[in-house]
Every structure is written in structure tokens, then in C-alpha cells.
Scaffold this active site. Sequence first.
Site, PDB file in Angstrom:
ATOM      1  N   ASP A   7       0.884  -1.168   0.000  1.00  0.00           N
ATOM      2  CA  ASP A   7       0.000   0.000   0.000  1.00  0.00           C
ATOM      3  C   ASP A   7       0.920   1.216   0.000  1.00  0.00           C
ATOM      4  O   ASP A   7       1.453   1.591   1.039  1.00  0.00           O
ATOM      5  CB  ASP A   7      -0.889  -0.010   1.250  1.00  0.00           C
ATOM      6  CG  ASP A   7      -1.866   1.154   1.244  1.00  0.00           C
ATOM      7  OD1 ASP A   7      -2.294   1.581   0.169  1.00  0.00           O
ATOM      8  OD2 ASP A   7      -2.201   1.637   2.345  1.00  0.00           O
ATOM      9  N   GLU A  68      -0.999  -1.142  -5.080  1.00  0.00           N
ATOM     10  CA  GLU A  68      -2.231  -0.422  -5.356  1.00  0.00           C
ATOM     11  C   GLU A  68      -2.023   0.521  -6.532  1.00  0.00           C
ATOM     12  O   GLU A  68      -1.050   1.260  -6.594  1.00  0.00           O
ATOM     13  CB  GLU A  68      -2.687   0.377  -4.122  1.00  0.00           C
ATOM     14  CG  GLU A  68      -4.054   1.010  -4.342  1.00  0.00           C
ATOM     15  CD  GLU A  68      -4.569   1.735  -3.106  1.00  0.00           C
ATOM     16  OE1 GLU A  68      -4.711   1.079  -2.063  1.00  0.00           O
ATOM     17  OE2 GLU A  68      -4.822   2.949  -3.208  1.00  0.00           O
ATOM     18  N   ASP A 141      -2.594   1.116   6.930  1.00  0.00           N
ATOM     19  CA  ASP A 141      -1.789   0.834   5.737  1.00  0.00           C
ATOM     20  C   ASP A 141      -1.318  -0.627   5.725  1.00  0.00           C
ATOM     21  O   ASP A 141      -1.189  -1.240   4.667  1.00  0.00           O
ATOM     22  CB  ASP A 141      -0.566   1.763   5.698  1.00  0.00           C
ATOM     23  CG  ASP A 141      -0.923   3.187   6.083  1.00  0.00           C
ATOM     24  OD1 ASP A 141      -1.035   4.026   5.195  1.00  0.00           O
ATOM     25  OD2 ASP A 141      -1.114   3.440   7.292  1.00  0.00           O
TER      26      ASP A 141
END
Lengths: 170, 170
Positions: A7, A68, A141
Amino acid sequence: MRVLGVDPGLTRCGVGVVEGSVGRPLTMVDVGVVRTPADLDIALRLHRLEEGLEAAVLKHRPDVVAVERVFSQHNVRTVMGTAQASAVAMLVAARHGIAVHLHTPSEVKAAVTGSGRADKAQVAAMVVRLLRLSAAPKPVDATDALALAICHVWRGGAQNRLLQAMEAAR
Amino acid sequence: MRVLGVDPGLTRCGVGVVEGSVGRPLTMVDVGVVRTPADLDIALRLHRLEEGLEAAVLKHRPDVVAVERVFSQHNVRTVMGTAQASAVAMLVAARHGIAVHLHTPSEVKAAVTGSGRADKAQVAAMVVRLLRLSAAPKPVDATDALALAICHVWRGGAQNRLLQAMEAAR
């Protein structure tokens, strides 16, 4: 399949390693965040992040790095840092010959909860359940990185089966 | 002072090396572009760019790497690639212990032409004149990288003198 989910972020970059395959229970191998100080030069922050991600890749030797996919609808300042952090993650994987796959936030939510519009709490609850954890890893996260890895095990697995079926049908 | 200027981009990343100091003639040491194919995976493009920039840094051993500061006013798709390419440039410099400085496009234009609103042609004309070239290097990314390096020699030099003066006054 062992997937290292990232992330991306400069202040906190989530890293989650999940092992599993479609239709089998998933296992959490590791989870954490790489942090870099906001008052450090951007070049040095990117270098610190590189070192943290490189250490994770060398330790866990994932088959795939799932990152991501960054969009720019959001806050402009944040997006630049996110884009740069994701570049570092992709670069580290490519340098080690590890395949990189990108997933959008809604693909991750859909894969993990069944709904592309799920909120953070729903995603965290499903990550806890799917990996049989006692609580969602903090900060968020870290949990998001696990969600990305889970998403890739399932979506990537489906993509691989499709590719194999297409190969076999030739 | 030897400055390696980087005009960041994924398709064409300009690289220009200039040697000089404030008040002395400037010399162009090298100029070129690192290209990566648009149909390649983003992770592999970033890795190719890293290899190209690393080669330039190792060849020229600059004192400073000057990178264009990326803004997000422009086209959203382009900005993501530019942000990621600039991350690679900063990372390569940081890894080799080379200082990184960012300059905005209008700082570069102002330094090279005297006007922050100068157009591409005016910048190119001044780069040709300042470096005593027969023509502006093509593509324009290469010329822009030289302009960045020139900007840093002058602005960075002024900054350094200011810092030294402040140190001396303590």
C-alpha cells in the site's frame, strides 16, 4: 503462491505478505509498515523506502508484488507521494525479476468483501477473518497491504487459470 | 561544479550534464535521452529508466543531480508517469550519495532566459548560446535537461554563497 502486497505511501508504506491459492485457506506470512520522516529530503525518503522494501523482498522472496494502482482524483499533494512510493515498489520488484501486478482500490474491496464500495472497517474485518487474526494490524496501511495481497491471490489465480485454459485450447 | 540535469519522463527522460560555476563560461559535458517503450509494463519501464540514469551517474559522477519539480496542474496521466520517473532519478542519486535539488519549470526559465514565462524556443535558444552549441539538442527533453543543469549551476551557486555567508556571519 506468495504475494507481497504494497500500500504505497511516503510517510507510511504498508507491506503485507500472504501465502495461498484459490479455494484454500490463506496464511499471513508477515505484515508491517516502512516509515520515512516527513522532514527528510524527498530523495532520501525514497531511498529509505527502497531499503525497507528491498529488505522485505529479500526476506520473503514473493512470487508476485501487488501494488495499489494510484489514481489522481484525490488530494494532489498526496497523490504525488503515492505515485513516487509506488514507483519505488515496482522498481524494487522489477530489479529482482519479480512480476508486478496493480489493483485498483475498488478491485481490492470487491475481492475481499464482495463489494467495490466497502468501507475501511469492512475491509479490515474481512482481512482479520480470512487470515484468522485476532485483530486488524495497525496502522491501516498494514491491513490494506494484506488486503492487496489477498486480492492478488484470488484475482491473479483466476487470471492464471484463464491463461492456462487459453494456452491448452490452442 | 558538475550538474546532471534530469527532465523526468517515462517515454523520454532528458539527461544533460553541464560543468561550470557562477560567473564563468559553462561547458556541456554530455546530453541525451533515456527512452522506454510505451508498450512495456510500467515496472519494467521504471527499471530500464533506472539502468539508464544509473549509467549516466556512474559515467559522469556529478556533484549534484537537478530534477524538474513535478506539478499536477497538467494532464493527469502524464503527471503520474512524470512523478514516477522523477522518483527514479532522485532514488538513483540518493543511492550514490549525490545531493538532489528540485527546480520548478518557471525557475528554470527565469534562470536561463531572465523570464519565468519564456517559451520552449526561447529556452532552447539560450541553452544553445550559453553552451556555445551549433543547434539545440533533440528531442526537446534533452535541451530541457541542459536548461535544468544550467539553472542549478547558477541558482545552486547563489544558494551556496548565501549559506557560506550565513555560516561566516555566525
